[in-house]
Design a protein around this motif. Structure first.
Motif, PDB file in Angstrom:
ATOM      1  N   LEU A  58       0.953  -1.187   0.076  1.00  0.00           N
ATOM      2  CA  LEU A  58       0.012   0.010   0.031  1.00  0.00           C
ATOM      3  C   LEU A  58       0.899   1.402   0.151  1.00  0.00           C
ATOM      4  O   LEU A  58       1.945   1.584   0.683  1.00  0.00           O
ATOM      5  N   ASP A  59       0.637   2.217  -0.877  1.00  0.00           N
ATOM      6  CA  ASP A  59       1.329   3.390  -0.651  1.00  0.00           C
ATOM      7  C   ASP A  59       0.723   4.298   0.526  1.00  0.00           C
ATOM      8  O   ASP A  59      -0.187   4.174   1.083  1.00  0.00           O
ATOM      9  N   PRO A  60       1.515   5.274   0.692  1.00  0.00           N
ATOM     10  CA  PRO A  60       1.247   6.192   1.764  1.00  0.00           C
ATOM     11  C   PRO A  60      -0.393   6.732   2.009  1.00  0.00           C
ATOM     12  O   PRO A  60      -0.653   6.534   2.898  1.00  0.00           O
ATOM     13  N   PRO A  61      -0.889   7.058   1.111  1.00  0.00           N
ATOM     14  CA  PRO A  61      -2.321   7.754   0.983  1.00  0.00           C
ATOM     15  C   PRO A  61      -3.391   6.542   1.350  1.00  0.00           C
ATOM     16  O   PRO A  61      -4.178   6.477   2.269  1.00  0.00           O
ATOM     17  N   HIS A  62      -3.186   5.094   0.900  1.00  0.00           N
ATOM     18  CA  HIS A  62      -4.008   4.057   1.185  1.00  0.00           C
ATOM     19  C   HIS A  62      -3.541   3.562   2.621  1.00  0.00           C
ATOM     20  O   HIS A  62      -4.302   2.778   3.284  1.00  0.00           O
TER      21      HIS A  62
END
Length: 261
Positions: free
Chosen positions: A170-174
């Motif tokens: 998961l990337d930081p926003p998610h």
């Protein structure tokens, strides 16, 4: 109130002993993070709590009842699981994967009901995956796949949710979306237990269990100084816990710790 508890649990795989006499009461309606260095036994402990790996000694209780006394289907309705590198058939659609989370609520060979479809849709919307519901799982990126597998666990609507490295891919926003989702679940009374390598994210939990070499070194509230000291100690003081804008963060020390002469 205790949702799930390990009492003097020892466990291993084959002839290898991994956990040694761990007692860990997990409070109901709270988020507990299990942290520690590589090889500390975090994932093994979570699997024992889930009943996926038997304890060699000691026992696990769910809602005050020994885990082995729960019928499998009843236990599956009480406790949802998201593991590392979860397998799922790539040719299944996203919606079909989410509906797998409803199997504990269905009779033998019974098709999904309207309630099952509603639960799967709600779970996919919670993970921002509803738009892909007709796509095969194999066409998704690693992060997208992880959000679908999380939706499968959410669709169970279990009062206890166990997750092993849920932030993988998961990337930081998610990751931030996941944090908000967990806080929302806990606010609704759900008990969440997660194994996390991201220490700063783990410190957002209500409680933290610190493992090292298969032993529980500390269990306490995430904001307590004793928790921070224990966490720094198991990582050989190569990290430092700081409060930044009201959040506890684990930051790397940029110098080697002094060695006693």
């Amino acid at each position: 109130m205790i949702a799930i508890s390990a009492d003097q649990v020892s466990a291993g795989i084959g002839k290898s002993s991994i956990l040694h006499g761990i007692s860990l009461p997990v409070a109901a309606g709270r988020w507990t993070s299990i942290v520690g260095p590589n090889g500390a036994g975090k994932s093994t402990l979570l699997k024992v709590l889930a009943g996926l790996l038997p304890a060699q000694r000691g026992q696990v209780t769910l809602d005050g009842r020994p885990l082995h006394d729960w019928p499998a289907r009843e236990r599956a309705r009480q406790m949802a699981w998201l593991g590392q590198n979860e397998a799922a058939a790539d040719d299944l659609t996203v919606l079909d994967v989410a509906l797998l989370g409803r199997l504990p609520h269905q009779g033998w060979l019974q098709p999904p009901s309207l309630a099952d479809h509603a639960a799967a849709e709600a779970a996919l919307r919670q993970t921002q995956a509803w738009a892909w519901r007709e796509r095969p799982l194999g066409q998704l990126s690693g992060g997208e796949r992880q959000r679908v597998l999380l939706a499968r666990a959410l669709a169970v609507n279990a009062p206890v949710l166990l997750m092993d490295e849920p932030l993988a891919n998961l990337d930081p926003p998610h990751q931030a979306d996941w944090l908000l989702l967990v806080r929302s679940l806990v606010a609704q009374g759900c008990t969440v237990v997660s194994v996390l390598h991201e220490l700063s994210m783990a410190l957002q939990a209500d409680d933290v269990a610190v493992l090292q070499d298969g032993r529980l070194q500390h269990h306490g509230a995430a904001h307590e100084d004793a928790t921070h000291r224990a966490l720094e100690a198991v990582f050989d003081h190569r990290i430092a816990i700081h409060c930044v804008q009201g959040q506890w963060l684990a930051l790397p020390r940029l110098h080697a710790p002094e060695l006693a002469l």
